[in-house]
Design a protein around this motif. Structure first.
Motif, PDB file in Angstrom:
ATOM      1  N   GLN A  49      -5.167  86.541  52.964  1.00  0.00           N
ATOM      2  CA  GLN A  49      -5.038  85.322  53.758  1.00  0.00           C
ATOM      3  C   GLN A  49      -3.937  84.409  53.228  1.00  0.00           C
ATOM      4  O   GLN A  49      -3.175  83.818  53.991  1.00  0.00           O
ATOM      5  CB  GLN A  49      -6.362  84.567  53.779  1.00  0.00           C
ATOM      6  CG  GLN A  49      -6.333  83.292  54.627  1.00  0.00           C
ATOM      7  CD  GLN A  49      -7.688  82.600  54.678  1.00  0.00           C
ATOM      8  OE1 GLN A  49      -8.627  83.013  54.010  1.00  0.00           O
ATOM      9  NE2 GLN A  49      -7.783  81.543  55.478  1.00  0.00           N
ATOM     10  N   ALA A  50      -3.821  84.311  51.908  1.00  0.00           N
ATOM     11  CA  ALA A  50      -2.856  83.381  51.312  1.00  0.00           C
ATOM     12  C   ALA A  50      -1.451  83.955  51.211  1.00  0.00           C
ATOM     13  O   ALA A  50      -0.469  83.210  51.296  1.00  0.00           O
ATOM     14  CB  ALA A  50      -3.335  82.965  49.922  1.00  0.00           C
ATOM     15  N   LEU A  51      -1.342  85.274  51.031  1.00  0.00           N
ATOM     16  CA  LEU A  51      -0.046  85.873  50.724  1.00  0.00           C
ATOM     17  C   LEU A  51       0.473  86.825  51.782  1.00  0.00           C
ATOM     18  O   LEU A  51       1.653  87.196  51.752  1.00  0.00           O
ATOM     19  CB  LEU A  51      -0.127  86.617  49.382  1.00  0.00           C
ATOM     20  CG  LEU A  51      -0.568  85.790  48.172  1.00  0.00           C
ATOM     21  CD1 LEU A  51      -0.728  86.689  46.949  1.00  0.00           C
ATOM     22  CD2 LEU A  51       0.401  84.666  47.885  1.00  0.00           C
TER      23      LEU A  51
ATOM     24  N   ARG B 121       7.911  83.413  52.084  1.00  0.00           N
ATOM     25  CA  ARG B 121       8.249  82.051  52.510  1.00  0.00           C
ATOM     26  C   ARG B 121       7.925  81.033  51.414  1.00  0.00           C
ATOM     27  O   ARG B 121       8.662  80.060  51.213  1.00  0.00           O
ATOM     28  CB  ARG B 121       7.508  81.712  53.800  1.00  0.00           C
ATOM     29  CG  ARG B 121       8.002  82.507  55.010  1.00  0.00           C
ATOM     30  CD  ARG B 121       7.486  81.929  56.302  1.00  0.00           C
ATOM     31  NE  ARG B 121       6.047  82.059  56.448  1.00  0.00           N
ATOM     32  CZ  ARG B 121       5.428  83.112  56.961  1.00  0.00           C
ATOM     33  NH1 ARG B 121       6.132  84.169  57.347  1.00  0.00           N
ATOM     34  NH2 ARG B 121       4.114  83.136  57.083  1.00  0.00           N
ATOM     35  N   MET B 122       6.834  81.279  50.710  1.00  0.00           N
ATOM     36  CA  MET B 122       6.460  80.412  49.608  1.00  0.00           C
ATOM     37  C   MET B 122       7.530  80.414  48.520  1.00  0.00           C
ATOM     38  O   MET B 122       7.929  79.359  48.008  1.00  0.00           O
ATOM     39  CB  MET B 122       5.123  80.875  49.026  1.00  0.00           C
ATOM     40  CG  MET B 122       4.679  80.176  47.760  1.00  0.00           C
ATOM     41  SD  MET B 122       3.227  80.996  47.050  1.00  0.00           S
ATOM     42  CE  MET B 122       3.981  82.476  46.354  1.00  0.00           C
TER      43      MET B 122
ATOM     44  N   LYS C  27       3.806  85.297  54.078  1.00  0.00           N
ATOM     45  CA  LYS C  27       3.584  83.973  53.488  1.00  0.00           C
ATOM     46  C   LYS C  27       4.109  83.891  52.058  1.00  0.00           C
ATOM     47  O   LYS C  27       4.623  82.849  51.639  1.00  0.00           O
ATOM     48  CB  LYS C  27       2.101  83.632  53.522  1.00  0.00           C
ATOM     49  CG  LYS C  27       1.537  83.426  54.916  1.00  0.00           C
ATOM     50  CD  LYS C  27       0.033  83.146  54.850  1.00  0.00           C
ATOM     51  CE  LYS C  27      -0.555  83.046  56.256  1.00  0.00           C
ATOM     52  NZ  LYS C  27      -2.030  82.864  56.209  1.00  0.00           N
TER      53      LYS C  27
END
Length: 318
Positions: A163-165, A172-173, A169
């Motif tokens: 969900q977080a990575l 982009r982080m 994501k």
């Protein structure tokens, strides 16, 4: 922070996941490398030719700091060469053995510029020989703690990591983090102080973070660019972290997977490695925020023309 007691984490591999750190956005200048080669950004030029032509970065041969290397040896656009034995870049130095510490002494290093946060330093103090002075130049966002974030993701298991990575994501982080390295005033102050220490140094200087790839990678890009090294060669030095840290990171990733903490290592690869798009994000922010690299040196790092000239003279051969 989640503590993993099933295996030791002595080497510089994946300390991001188990040691206290603090950085901007979600990730910081910690950790090692991807098992996959770093990829060029979409639409950007490939630096594969530069990686083949540029000299291999000179490792310091430190088993417990595998990303420690001499920044010298690269050719500038006007035919000069970055001096060997003047500036060294490294990952964390907290596990150096006495014999490894003597390598720093033999290389004449007297200054250790540490970009790590107070939390990182508290859990992993540099092991330095006599005669090497450590200077704290922390580059981190006090509002975000990476170890707590990654500990939460480890505790949450594969679903939380997805969900977080997942879905791009993590990339982009990291792109956002590199832009932050350029535009954050406190980061600019620390990098400016490091540049002045190199310019004013009469003996070799070493700077480092935890894995020597993000904060240290950007500082190296700044110094090489200031010295007149072509961008393709700057990329080559930056991407070399993937090589120097791969073996230890792969080993620890396998252990995390065996312990059930990680199901899909590919989710972590963008955080653990370096990619050309990250460096592109930093240089793009230089142009956006300061108009040019010279503008970044002056306004972002606070270097005057005399210091810029002294820096280049210190870095390059006649």
């Amino acid at each position: 922070m989640v503590t993993i007691n099933t295996f030791p984490v002595r080497r510089p591999a994946l300390r991001l996941l188990v040691a206290a750190t603090g950085l901007g956005v979600l990730a910081t200048g910690a950790v090692g490398c991807s098992a996959r080669p770093a990829q060029d950004s979409p639409g950007g030029r490939s630096s594969s030719a530069a990686r083949a032509a540029a000299p291999t970065p000179r490792s310091m041969g430190l088993r417990d700091a595998p990303n420690a290397r001499d920044l010298g040896g690269y050719r500038t656009a006007d035919g000069h060469q970055v001096r060997h034995g003047v500036v060294y870049r490294a990952d964390a130095l907290n596990h150096l053995t006495p014999a490894e510490q003597q390598t720093l002494t033999r290389d004449g290093i007297t200054q250790d510029l540490d970009f790590r946060s107070p939390a990182e330093v508290a859990t992993a103090r540099d092991a330095l020989p006599a005669g090497v002075r450590r200077t704290a130049l922390p580059v981190y966002d006090p509002g975000a703690d990476l170890s707590r974030t990654m500990g939460t993701l480890l505790a949450g298991g594969p679903a939380a990591q997805q969900q977080a990575l997942g879905a791009g994501k993590a990339v982009r982080m990291m792109d956002a983090y590199y832009a932050w390295l350029v535009k954050d005033p406190a980061a600019g102050k620390a990098f400016g102080a490091a540049a002045r220490a190199v310019a004013d140094g009469r003996t070799p200087v070493l700077y480092h973070c935890t894995q020597g790839k993000d904060r240290t990678g950007w500082m190296s890009a700044v110094l090489l660019t200031a010295a007149g090294v072509p961008r393709a060669t700057v990329d080559q030095d930056y991407l070399a972290s993937n090589h120097y840290l791969q073996a230890s990171n792969d080993r620890q990733l396998a252990q995390l997977r065996a312990a059930g903490k990680v199901k899909d290592p590919a989710l972590l690869e963008p955080v653990l490695g370096v990619r050309e798009s990250y460096l592109n994000a930093a240089f793009n922010e230089v142009t956006t925020a300061y108009g040019s690299f010279d503008g970044y040196l002056r306004k972002g790092l606070g270097l005057d023309r005399a210091t810029e000239q002294k820096l280049r003279q210190r870095l390059t051969s006649a």
